[in-house]
Design a protein around this motif. Structure first.
Motif, PDB file in Angstrom:
ATOM      1  N   LEU A 139      -4.929  46.867 -31.815  1.00 41.75           N
ATOM      2  CA  LEU A 139      -5.289  46.087 -30.557  1.00 41.75           C
ATOM      3  C   LEU A 139      -4.296  47.066 -29.541  1.00 41.75           C
ATOM      4  O   LEU A 139      -4.807  47.073 -28.136  1.00 41.75           O
ATOM      5  N   LEU A 197     -17.738  40.177 -32.195  1.00 43.79           N
ATOM      6  CA  LEU A 197     -16.429  39.467 -32.446  1.00 43.79           C
ATOM      7  C   LEU A 197     -15.617  40.649 -31.994  1.00 43.79           C
ATOM      8  O   LEU A 197     -14.486  40.655 -31.390  1.00 43.79           O
ATOM      9  N   GLY A 198     -16.147  42.009 -31.737  1.00 45.49           N
ATOM     10  CA  GLY A 198     -14.991  43.176 -31.793  1.00 45.49           C
ATOM     11  C   GLY A 198     -15.219  43.374 -30.260  1.00 45.49           C
ATOM     12  O   GLY A 198     -14.033  43.709 -29.541  1.00 45.49           O
ATOM     13  N   LEU A 201     -12.623  40.636 -29.011  1.00 46.53           N
ATOM     14  CA  LEU A 201     -11.527  40.936 -28.652  1.00 46.53           C
ATOM     15  C   LEU A 201     -10.909  42.143 -28.086  1.00 46.53           C
ATOM     16  O   LEU A 201     -10.042  42.460 -27.767  1.00 46.53           O
ATOM     17  N   VAL A 204     -10.127  40.455 -24.647  1.00 46.15           N
ATOM     18  CA  VAL A 204      -9.136  39.167 -24.856  1.00 46.15           C
ATOM     19  C   VAL A 204      -7.871  41.137 -24.394  1.00 46.15           C
ATOM     20  O   VAL A 204      -6.730  40.804 -23.722  1.00 46.15           O
ATOM     21  N   LEU A 219       0.304  38.090 -30.378  1.00 49.21           N
ATOM     22  CA  LEU A 219      -0.641  38.175 -31.631  1.00 49.21           C
ATOM     23  C   LEU A 219       1.057  37.827 -32.453  1.00 49.21           C
ATOM     24  O   LEU A 219       0.539  36.511 -33.127  1.00 49.21           O
TER      25      LEU A 219
END
Length: 266
Positions: A139, A197-198, A201, A204, A219
């Motif tokens: 992240l 999905l990557g 993320l 995000v 998170l």
């Protein structure tokens, strides 16, 4: 740095541990750094818990890491704690010409822009993604990559862009999940699902960056919050004579919602 005072005492203590402790004698930078990273996260936890006493304690642990790693440099003839101190002092002065020189930077955003300029023009760093360590948590790696791209103008003009991209990536992920179906436990994921999905993320993280939220810490806080609520739900169930692990999902959810209401957003 003189030998007197708490910092001098810690420096001498570090030398003694290195010389006399069997564990400390065997350490290298590579074996110590995982502990350094762990201590940095513990500092972060203490800060976000708003616990000054814990923060003071954890800062001491992190400071010892700096002293120890500096001693390893000294043993290699590559510098010592004084050199580390002088280097960071000179870097901070160089990167704050709006404080120590005639440059102007009246906003935090302008300060960050000047930092990037100084890194490339004065410190010889090349490329958009200079000195982005690949060992960062994913992240934080995403956020730092996005910041570097933004520093050269490759960025959304406002929050509407990242939000729209987030919705787009979610829709694309749902399409791929519907196509692939749910995989069996402990099997490799569908690569297209993994990629989408990557992307989600990454989007995000972009939204988090625009609203000044550290995604890694956000998170972690969410994870701690969920864990605390589950532990409280288990206790509440036990007080009512029920065993959490023997309850069905509806029963667990009932106690979880009571725990959530009890703890609120804290």
């Amino acid at each position: 740095m003189g030998a007197d005072g708490p910092l001098g005492e810690l420096r001498e203590l570090t030398r003694r541990l290195r010389a006399e402790c069997p564990w400390d004698r065997e350490q290298t930078a590579r074996t110590i750094v995982p502990h350094t990273v762990e201590e940095a996260y513990e500092v972060a936890d203490a800060a976000f818990a708003d616990d000054p006493a814990k923060l003071l304690d954890e800062l001491g642990d992190l400071l010892f890491q700096v002293f120890f790693l500096s001693l390893l440099l000294e043993e290699q003839g590559e510098g010592d704690l004084d050199d580390v101190t002088r280097a960071v002092h000179d870097k901070l002065v160089r990167r704050h010409p709006h404080v120590f020189g005639d440059a102007e930077a009246r906003t935090p955003a302008r300060v960050r822009e000047r930092w990037e300029t100084i890194k490339t023009e004065q410190e010889g760093r090349e490329g958009v993604f200079h000195d982005v360590p690949g060992s960062l948590p994913a992240l934080l790696l995403a956020r730092k990559t996005q910041r570097r791209a933004a520093a050269v103008g490759f960025d959304w003009p406002d929050l509407d862009g990242p939000l729209a991209k987030l919705r787009e990536e979610l829709d694309e992920l749902l399409v791929e999940i519907e196509r692939a179906g749910r995989p069996a436990p402990e099997t490799e994921p569908d690569l297209r699902v993994q990629d989408e999905l990557g992307d989600l993320l990454f989007s995000v993280v972009n939204v988090a960056r625009f609203v000044n939220v550290d995604p890694e810490l956000a998170l972690r806080r969410a994870t701690h919050r969920s864990r605390d609520r589950i532990e409280l739900a288990e206790r509440l169930a036990a007080e009512a004579g029920e065993t959490w692990t023997e309850l069905d999902l509806d029963g667990q959810e009932r106690w979880y919602q009571r725990a959530k209401a009890s703890k609120g957003r804290g």
